[in-house]
Motif scaffolding. Structure first.
Motif, PDB file in Angstrom:
ATOM      1  N   GLY A  35      35.103  44.175  37.700  1.00  0.00           N
ATOM      2  CA  GLY A  35      35.970  43.467  38.628  1.00  0.00           C
ATOM      3  C   GLY A  35      37.187  44.258  39.042  1.00  0.00           C
ATOM      4  N   TRP A  36      37.897  43.696  39.992  1.00  0.00           N
ATOM      5  CA  TRP A  36      39.137  44.275  40.501  1.00  0.00           C
ATOM      6  C   TRP A  36      40.263  43.263  40.349  1.00  0.00           C
ATOM      7  N   TYR A  37      41.425  43.776  39.971  1.00  0.00           N
ATOM      8  CA  TYR A  37      42.646  42.988  39.831  1.00  0.00           C
ATOM      9  C   TYR A  37      43.745  43.699  40.594  1.00  0.00           C
ATOM     10  N   CYS A  38      44.775  42.968  40.961  1.00  0.00           N
ATOM     11  CA  CYS A  38      45.900  43.604  41.635  1.00  0.00           C
ATOM     12  C   CYS A  38      47.204  43.108  41.034  1.00  0.00           C
ATOM     13  N   GLN A  39      48.210  43.961  41.130  1.00  0.00           N
ATOM     14  CA  GLN A  39      49.540  43.612  40.642  1.00  0.00           C
ATOM     15  C   GLN A  39      50.572  44.124  41.622  1.00  0.00           C
ATOM     16  N   ALA A  40      51.262  43.186  42.269  1.00  0.00           N
ATOM     17  CA  ALA A  40      52.337  43.536  43.187  1.00  0.00           C
ATOM     18  C   ALA A  40      53.649  43.618  42.408  1.00  0.00           C
ATOM     19  N   PRO A  41      54.631  44.331  42.948  1.00  0.00           N
ATOM     20  CA  PRO A  41      55.915  44.469  42.244  1.00  0.00           C
ATOM     21  C   PRO A  41      56.506  43.107  41.903  1.00  0.00           C
ATOM     22  N   GLY A  42      56.924  42.948  40.652  1.00  0.00           N
ATOM     23  CA  GLY A  42      57.546  41.711  40.211  1.00  0.00           C
ATOM     24  C   GLY A  42      56.605  40.557  39.982  1.00  0.00           C
TER      25      GLY A  42
END
Length: 121
Positions: A35-42
């Motif tokens: 799978g793929w996950y994402c993390q944006a700043p904060g």
């Protein structure tokens, strides 16, 4: 040991496309869900899409109809085709895989190092 190596991130204009790839290598007996996950700043890391070994998929509501996840089981590789990208898709994208290193072992979760996706004009 198991390594996940991602590629394909970068800078793209709104409405553009990118294709991410993630290859698992090492002492692999079997790979289950990828799978793929994402993390944006904060923000916390969140799920984008997953694909099981048989090809079943699920997506976050925010990417349905725009992103497509797929995998090549022979290569232990997962892909994320990202279309109609929006500025809010900007984040570091991480791949994840459930990997078993032996025929009787447990599946353990492994993460890639992350690849930056920036959507901006």
């Amino acid at each position: 040991q198991v390594q996940l190596v991602e590629s394909g991130g970068g800078l793209v204009q709104p409405g553009g496309s990118l294709r991410l790839s993630c290859a698992a290598s090492g002492s692999i007996n079997d790979v289950n869900t990828m799978g793929w996950y994402c993390q944006a700043p904060g923000k916390q890391r969140e799920s984008v899409a997953q694909v099981s070994r048989d090809g079943s998929t699920n997506y976050a509501d925010s990417v349905k109809g725009r992103f497509t996840i797929s995998r090549d089981n022979a290569k232990n590789t997962v892909y994320l085709e990202m279309n109609s990208l929006k500025p809010e898709d900007t984040a570091v994208y991480y791949c994840n895989a459930a990997v078993r290193m032996g025929p009787f072992g447990r599946y353990l979760s492994y993460w890639g190092q992350g690849t930056q996706v920036t959507v901006s004009s």
